[in-house]
Design a protein around this motif. Sequence first.
Motif, PDB file in Angstrom:
ATOM      1  N   GLN A  41      45.062  59.368  51.790  1.00 44.71           N
ATOM      2  CA  GLN A  41      46.265  58.789  52.397  1.00 44.71           C
ATOM      3  C   GLN A  41      45.911  58.025  53.667  1.00 44.71           C
ATOM      4  O   GLN A  41      46.472  56.964  53.932  1.00 44.71           O
ATOM      5  CB  GLN A  41      47.294  59.875  52.708  1.00 44.71           C
ATOM      6  CG  GLN A  41      48.112  60.314  51.516  1.00 44.71           C
ATOM      7  CD  GLN A  41      48.867  59.170  50.893  1.00 44.71           C
ATOM      8  OE1 GLN A  41      48.534  58.730  49.799  1.00 44.71           O
ATOM      9  NE2 GLN A  41      49.870  58.656  51.551  1.00 44.71           N
ATOM     10  N   ILE A  44      44.499  54.673  52.701  1.00 46.86           N
ATOM     11  CA  ILE A  44      45.558  53.762  52.252  1.00 46.86           C
ATOM     12  C   ILE A  44      46.284  53.167  53.459  1.00 46.86           C
ATOM     13  O   ILE A  44      46.507  51.957  53.531  1.00 46.86           O
ATOM     14  CB  ILE A  44      46.535  54.496  51.315  1.00 46.86           C
ATOM     15  CG1 ILE A  44      45.851  54.809  49.987  1.00 46.86           C
ATOM     16  CG2 ILE A  44      47.808  53.680  51.097  1.00 46.86           C
ATOM     17  CD1 ILE A  44      46.613  55.759  49.085  1.00 46.86           C
ATOM     18  N   GLY A 133      41.840  49.491  45.898  1.00 48.67           N
ATOM     19  CA  GLY A 133      42.130  50.906  46.093  1.00 48.67           C
ATOM     20  C   GLY A 133      41.009  51.826  45.658  1.00 48.67           C
ATOM     21  O   GLY A 133      39.860  51.420  45.482  1.00 48.67           O
ATOM     22  N   ASP A 146      47.026  51.588  41.909  1.00 48.38           N
ATOM     23  CA  ASP A 146      46.673  52.086  43.236  1.00 48.38           C
ATOM     24  C   ASP A 146      46.237  50.941  44.154  1.00 48.38           C
ATOM     25  O   ASP A 146      45.771  51.176  45.254  1.00 48.38           O
ATOM     26  CB  ASP A 146      45.582  53.168  43.142  1.00 48.38           C
ATOM     27  CG  ASP A 146      44.224  52.603  42.754  1.00 48.38           C
ATOM     28  OD1 ASP A 146      44.176  51.510  42.157  1.00 48.38           O
ATOM     29  OD2 ASP A 146      43.219  53.275  43.029  1.00 48.38           O
ATOM     30  N   ILE A 148      46.435  48.080  46.898  1.00 48.20           N
ATOM     31  CA  ILE A 148      47.194  47.971  48.138  1.00 48.20           C
ATOM     32  C   ILE A 148      47.322  46.478  48.413  1.00 48.20           C
ATOM     33  O   ILE A 148      46.325  45.795  48.578  1.00 48.20           O
ATOM     34  CB  ILE A 148      46.499  48.714  49.292  1.00 48.20           C
ATOM     35  CG1 ILE A 148      46.370  50.187  48.913  1.00 48.20           C
ATOM     36  CG2 ILE A 148      47.274  48.576  50.572  1.00 48.20           C
ATOM     37  CD1 ILE A 148      45.033  50.750  49.165  1.00 48.20           C
TER      38      ILE A 148
END
Length: 154
Positions: A41, A44, A133, A146, A148
């Motif tokens: 997380q 990200i 990602g 996934d 970004i």
Amino acid sequence: MRRRIERRRSGFTLIELLLVAGILALLAAFIVPNLFGQANQAKIKLTEAMILRNGSIGKALEAYRFDMGQYPDTQEGLAALFQSKDKAKEDPRYKGPYLEGSFEQLKDPWQKPFEYRCPGEVNQDGYDLWSCGLDGKDDGGKEGSDDIKNWIEK
């Protein structure tokens, strides 16, 4: 009368040690996956902070556009942000480099290069900038991707 000599027991028995090891393993089974989830997380969020308009790459692209009148095209790519002052000899509008370091160092937190396209397919008046990602694969904006991205899916 004979005296009995009693020995004091010192240390732990094997059962006690196995019990403690089992409890520690059980705790680790719950804690370790949460730590890895938190780390992903954080990566990200870091990637989003880099590629969105107010992020480091976004601001560098805006500065480049301000000076040069347009974003670097897909062929120039993000490498245009790192060109030396020698570029100013070719084009006096160039005030770069716009990012520190080298283009080879510009990678996402998973050590993959960022993807860049200008003019953008999604941001048609600007650029598309994204990271593939965790899986390192360009999912092309598919559901459950996934990737970004610097755009919002419609």
